[in-house]
Structures are given as C-alpha cells and as structure tokens.
Design an enzyme around this catalytic site. Structure first.
Site, PDB file in Angstrom:
ATOM      1  N   GLU A  73       1.142  -0.819  -5.233  1.00  0.00           N
ATOM      2  CA  GLU A  73       0.066   0.165  -5.363  1.00  0.00           C
ATOM      3  C   GLU A  73       0.727   1.529  -5.429  1.00  0.00           C
ATOM      4  O   GLU A  73       0.893   2.211  -4.423  1.00  0.00           O
ATOM      5  CB  GLU A  73      -0.912   0.091  -4.180  1.00  0.00           C
ATOM      6  N   ASP A 131       0.826  -1.207   0.000  1.00  0.00           N
ATOM      7  CA  ASP A 131       0.000   0.000   0.000  1.00  0.00           C
ATOM      8  C   ASP A 131       0.866   1.264   0.000  1.00  0.00           C
ATOM      9  O   ASP A 131       1.872   1.340   0.708  1.00  0.00           O
ATOM     10  CB  ASP A 131      -0.883  -0.011   1.263  1.00  0.00           C
TER      11      ASP A 131
END
Ligand code: GLC
Length: 650
Positions: free
Chosen positions: A337, A295
């Site tokens: 990401e 993330d």
C-alpha cells in the site's frame, strides 16, 4: 575488476554455526516430523543467503549482529513449528502453483467487519453472500485491538494478537479463515507495521521509561533533531495537525508520529523491532491469513535530509520479510500500500518484495478521465506504467476506504498537454461539485492551507453522479450515473490484475453524512464512504426494478464473465491508439484468446473506424461479450455514451 563478495560465504558460515544450536534447542519437536523439518531446511538454505545479505545491510554494523541472526533463526523455527498442519499443506499447494493469484478467476472484496455484520460471529453467516458475488479474496479492514474513540479506522493497533473485543476474537479469525479457505476464498488482513498505537504494550513500556522499549520508537529529548527532520517531511493529515512529532508528557520526549499523534512510528533501525514485528507477522500468517496488506509501506525508514519516504532500506526490510516468509509460511503474499508517486509505487512490486500492489494511478486516472471525458492522460500513463514484473500483479480498485489523491506524474501530464497543477485544482473542484456541470458529490479531505492541496472522499456512486441525480429525481441523470458506474467497473474487471470491490459498491452505496455527528471522526471525511447504514448483506434483494438489484446482478455477471475468459488473467495487456480522444482501448490476450476492449468516456456516442479496428485484429464479424451483440466485419464501431465493449477477436 569485480570486487570479491564475501557475504555468501559468511552467510553459509553463520548458518552452519547457528543451525545446530537451534536444532538442539527444538530437538524434541523436530524429531517428531523429520520429513517436514527436511523440507523446511531446503527452504532455509535456499533463502538464507539473501536474508543474510539484507540483514547485514540493515544491521551488520551493529556489534551484536550475530546475536540478531541467532534470534531471527530461532523465531523462524519457532513460528514454523507453531504453524498448523493444514496451513503447511496449503504452503505446499501454493509452492507448486505459485502464480495462482494471477488467474482470471481471482476476484476480491474488502469490508469493515463492524460496519458489515457488527462482528466476526455474524460475518460467518455471510460466506454464502461472498460466494454469490463470486469473491475468492476477502480483505477485512483492520480489526485489531485499538484505543477507544479515534483510532484511524483501526490503523492504530494496540495489540497485533488481539481482536477488538467489539468485533470478536483471534480464534474466530482463524476459524473464519479456515471456513473461507474451504470455500476457495483467501483471507487478507492488514499488517500495520509502520506504527503502533500509543496504547500498545511497547509504547506503554516506553512511556514508563524502559530504555529497551523507548528504542522501539523514535524519541527525542528536545526539538533539535525533529526540527531538522521536519524541514523535509510532508504533513499527511494537515487538517488535523502540523508536523510529524508529538510531545509525550510521560516520557518528556518528542515521538515520531507520521500520521495521527496516537500512531507512534516504529524504529526499524533497531533489529529488535524488526524481529518483534516479524513474529507478529508470522503469528498472523499462522491464523490462516494468505495475503498481508503492508500498510503505509513508504514510511518505514527515516533518513535525515530526505522526506523519509521510499528509502532504500524500506525495500530491504520488505525483502527480508519476504525471504523469511518463503521459509516459514511460503503461501503468504504481500500487497503493497504505497500511495506515492507512480515511479515509487512500481519499486515495491517484485517477486522478492510485494507480489501485489494497489494501483492508485489507474484509480485516480479513471476518475480523471471521467471528469474530462478525455483519455489522453489515462492512455499515456497506462501505456508506460502498467507493466509489472513477471509473477506479480496489480490490485485494481475504483474506491476503497481512503480518499482519492491525484497521484499522476507531472511530466506525463505535460507530455499530453496538461498543466498538472491547474489540472489537479480542476479535479478537486469537479469532484467536490464546485465546477459548472459537475455531477459529483465528493467531500474535501485534508485541505492543506499552506499548499492548497486537498484530496477527495466520497463513495463510487456519489462521485459518479448518482446521489445528485437521485436528489434531483431526474431519471435521465440517474441513467447517466449508472452508465458511468458500469464503465469504470468494466475496466476494473478487465484491464489486468485482481479487481477489488469495496463492499457496498455492488449495490451502489451513496455517501453517508452521519459521521458529522460523531465527535471522534467528524474531522475525517473518509467516513462519508465508510457507512454502516444499510450494510446488511442484502441477501433479501428481490425487487428487480430497483437500482440496487441491477447494480448487484450486473456486478456478479461481470465477475462471472471475467472468470470465463482466460485472456483476462494477468499479463498480455496492450494499450491501443483508438484515434478518438474519448475512447480508451486495450487488448487482452492469452494463448488462443484475444479480446479487444474499448471504453467510451464521453456521454455522447463515439466512433472507432473500421480501418483502425481491422488494424487491431477485427477481421470478421465479432461478438461483444458484454451483451452478445455482433459487430459486422468492415463496419465502424459506434459506442453509446459511456459504453464499454469487449470484442472477442480470438
Ligand atoms: C494507510 C491506510 C489509511 C491510514 C494510514 C495510516 O494509508 O489506508 O487509512 O490512515 O495508512 O495507518
């Protein structure tokens, strides 16, 4: 003259010093599995040199570097010993078939457990639903322990080893992973490693003044350094707060918080943070997680005088994680990401870094082409920016839990005659329904009053015009929206990479405005497409006249078709010139199979002439695999509005 590189030799020396000590420490356990330990050591020797070099780049200048190496090797052995036997077996299986995820058979889905089935216990009952859909990859949105109230949809983690009690337990996660594995479905979770919540035990200890834990974060006694950093930083959530630092009253210090003020950025220049997070990662891997979504990967290293995004050390850290993973849990993959400029997105994709990456550029440009009805920017960008390093691939999505940002390259736009600034304004207006003729029902996200920038929230179907059409009770508009949805689906499934379905979109989920009544999330319009309403698994869909039934079954059929076509596995994607501004075409090929895919972004019929078709391999009667219609040889191809054809030209 090439300078002598002393690092490989020192890498060997340090390992020769540390390994015997570690072997002594774990002697009792290691003796129980000498063959396994031997295999571990083969992997360790294979990866150690690069791991050493990465760690040296990051922490070699610190006086206790040797201690860092010792601690890390200790952790590697400890977490490998804790790794369950069945996962070690999976490691071996994956090592003999390392490209398994590039297969046309791989199809992904992503969901929020609480919104889908309330909790993990009930999710278990829906494995048959995932099977029916054809999923082989299931990403559960963050489900860890988080602060009550706003926790950025689970992205403010208070404990990586505990599940939010409303959702379930870690034991249930590992049981679910095993049950999914038995059904051929890989479990994917987030590794939220840029920041913890301010309630994490590390943050609590920092707040209480413990210097070891204050060093886990970036904290400053006054504004001097924050002000210097701030000059170059961008505001990620500008409508919620300005600046990237938050005053902490308990510590009487400023804390670096890139996202929300309750998300404290971890300080990876501290090797203890690196080691501690590696342990959290291996803990998750040992629960049976096969893919970790890294993330907010772009933000993990800070350097004064830069925007603190995509710094070289960021890549070094991920490569070090990757090397350790190859030793301890070789079946684990990383998905990056990085929602940043396309030049940067591609940098994270490498066998030694992230084997998978979201494809935010394809996503944004599909929406761009849908609005303009023209494919020039999509075609130009994909021709130049689609290829990924061997053994790696994209994760293609149309919608996900986040907003849409127009991340295309400005020069790419200029090269095809588009003014990038004006175009982004147009797209924002179009998708918020503020442009004449727009069918979209998007909601602005994070308007930045300083720059005028804004992003777009909204579900696939609402952005594609279905909500508007249903409100107007206009059957023709409904049909048009359905055609747009099918067009984008067809590209997501066929262009190459893993298609990722945002669960709910399989039956055409519309925007849900109830978030506006919840004070914890009212300022975060992304909740318009994170809906609980009607999120049961829809096993009861039987009325074949409903749109939902059709959406669902057409999605399943498309996934099924993909799985039958080896040409759709990763690789072999070539963008073609259709010579028609509305037609986006590409060839997919593998071994003997070749498929020509043409997509019409206009609502009007469009033609590709026989001469061009023949140049791209249409030499005889060919079948459109989507509807089994035959295109006779020598004939022009005429596509209906928003039609997609998959021509078998093998
Ligand atoms: C990622 C997530 C997003 C979250 C942010 C901060 O971009 O996708 O939802 O707000 O990270 O963790």
């Amino acid at each position: 003259m090439v300078e002598y590189d002393w690092r490989p030799e020192l890498a060997r020396k340090s390992l020769n010093r540390i390994l015997p000590e570690v072997e002594k420490m774990f002697a009792a356990e290691l003796q129980k599995a000498p063959h396994e330990w031997h295999k571990f050591k083969i992997r360790l020797h294979r990866e150690w040199e690069r791991l050493f070099i990465y760690l040296h780049q990051l922490y070699g200048w610190q006086y206790d570097f040797f201690y860092t190496l010792q601690r890390i090797l200790h952790s590697l052995v400890q977490y490998w010993l804790e790794r369950p036997v069945e996962l070690k077996r999976l490691d071996e299986k994956r090592e003999t078939d390392p490209h398994w995820f590039l297969s046309e058979k791989v199809v992904g889905g992503v969901l929020y457990v609480d919104l889908f089935s309330d909790n993990l216990a009930k999710l278990d009952d829906h494995i048959s639903y995932f099977k029916k859909l054809g999923l082989t990859y299931l990403h559960l949105m963050p489900l860890f322990a988080v602060p009550k109230g706003d926790n950025d949809g689970g992205y403010a983690v208070s404990d990586y080893r505990a599940i939010n009690p409303d959702i379930g337990t870690m034991e249930e996660v590992s049981k679910l992973a095993a049950a999914l594995r038995d059904e051929g479905i890989s479990l994917v979770l987030d590794f939220v490693f840029n920041h913890t919540s301010d309630e994490h035990i590390w943050a609590q200890k920092a707040k209480s003044g413990d210097p070891d834990f204050m060093a886990y974060y970036y904290t400053y006694p006054d504004r001097e350094l924050p002000d210097q950093f701030q000059k170059y930083l961008r505001d990620i959530f500008p409508s919620v707060r300005k600046g990237s630092f938050t005053w902490c009253e308990e510590m009487k210090r400023w804390v670096w918080t890139t996202f929300n003020s309750f998300q404290w950025d971890l300080n990876y220049s501290n090797p203890e943070v690196f080691r501690a997070m590696a342990e959290e990662m291996f803990f998750l891997a040992n629960q049976g997680i096969e893919v970790l979504r890294l993330d907010a990967v772009a933000f993990i290293w800070k350097r004064l005088g830069t925007n603190c995004e995509n710094q070289p050390e960021t890549h070094t850290i991920i490569r070090a994680f990757n090397a350790m993973t190859k030793i301890v849990a070789p079946c684990l993959l990383f998905k990056s990401e990085a929602i940043v400029h396309p030049d940067e997105v591609i940098q994270y994709i490498h066998l030694d870094e992230c084997q998978l990456s979201y494809n935010p550029l394809l996503m944004a440009l599909l929406w761009e082409a849908l609005a303009t009805r023209e494919v020039k920017l999509l075609e130009y960008s994909m021709r130049n920016r689609y290829p990924t390093p061997a053994g790696c691939t994209w994760v293609n999505f149309i919608r996900c839990h986040d907003d849409i940002g127009w991340t295309f390259d400005d020069q790419d736009a200029r090269n095809v005659g588009i003014d990038p600034v004006g175009h982004r304004k147009f797209l924002n207006k179009f998708y918020t329904g503020d442009y004449p003729g727009s069918y979209a029902k998007g909601v602005p996200f994070q308007f930045n009053a300083d720059t005028g920038d804004v992003r777009i929230s909204g579900t696939f179907s609402s952005l594609a015009g279905l909500e508007d059409a249903i409100e107007k009770q206009d059957n023709e508009l409904i049909k048009q929206a359905v055609r747009r949805i099918n067009l984008l689906r067809s590209i997501m499934v066929s262009i190459g990479g893993i298609p990722l379905l945002y669960i709910g979109d399989e039956w055409g989920m519309l925007n849900d405005y109830t978030y506006l009544t919840d004070p914890a999330i009212v300022n975060d319009s992304r909740w318009v497409h994170r809906s609980r309403k009607r999120w049961n698994a829809r096993e009861d869909l039987t009325d074949q006249d409903t749109l939902e039934w059709r959406f669902f079954h057409e999605m399943v059929e498309l996934f099924d078709l993909r799985k039958k076509l080896p040409a759709l596995q990763n690789g072999g994607m070539e963008i073609i010139h259709t010579e028609n501004p509305h037609l986006f075409g590409y060839i997919r090929a593998f071994k003997d199979q070749k498929i020509l895919i043409i997509n019409n972004f206009s609502e009007k019929p469009q033609k590709m002439d026989a001469l061009h078709l023949s140049a791209y391999g249409v030499k005889r009667d060919v079948v459109n695999l989507i509807n089994n219609e035959i295109l006779p040889s020598g004939k022009d191809l005429v596509l209906n509005g928003h039609q997609s054809v998959w021509l078998d030209i093998s």
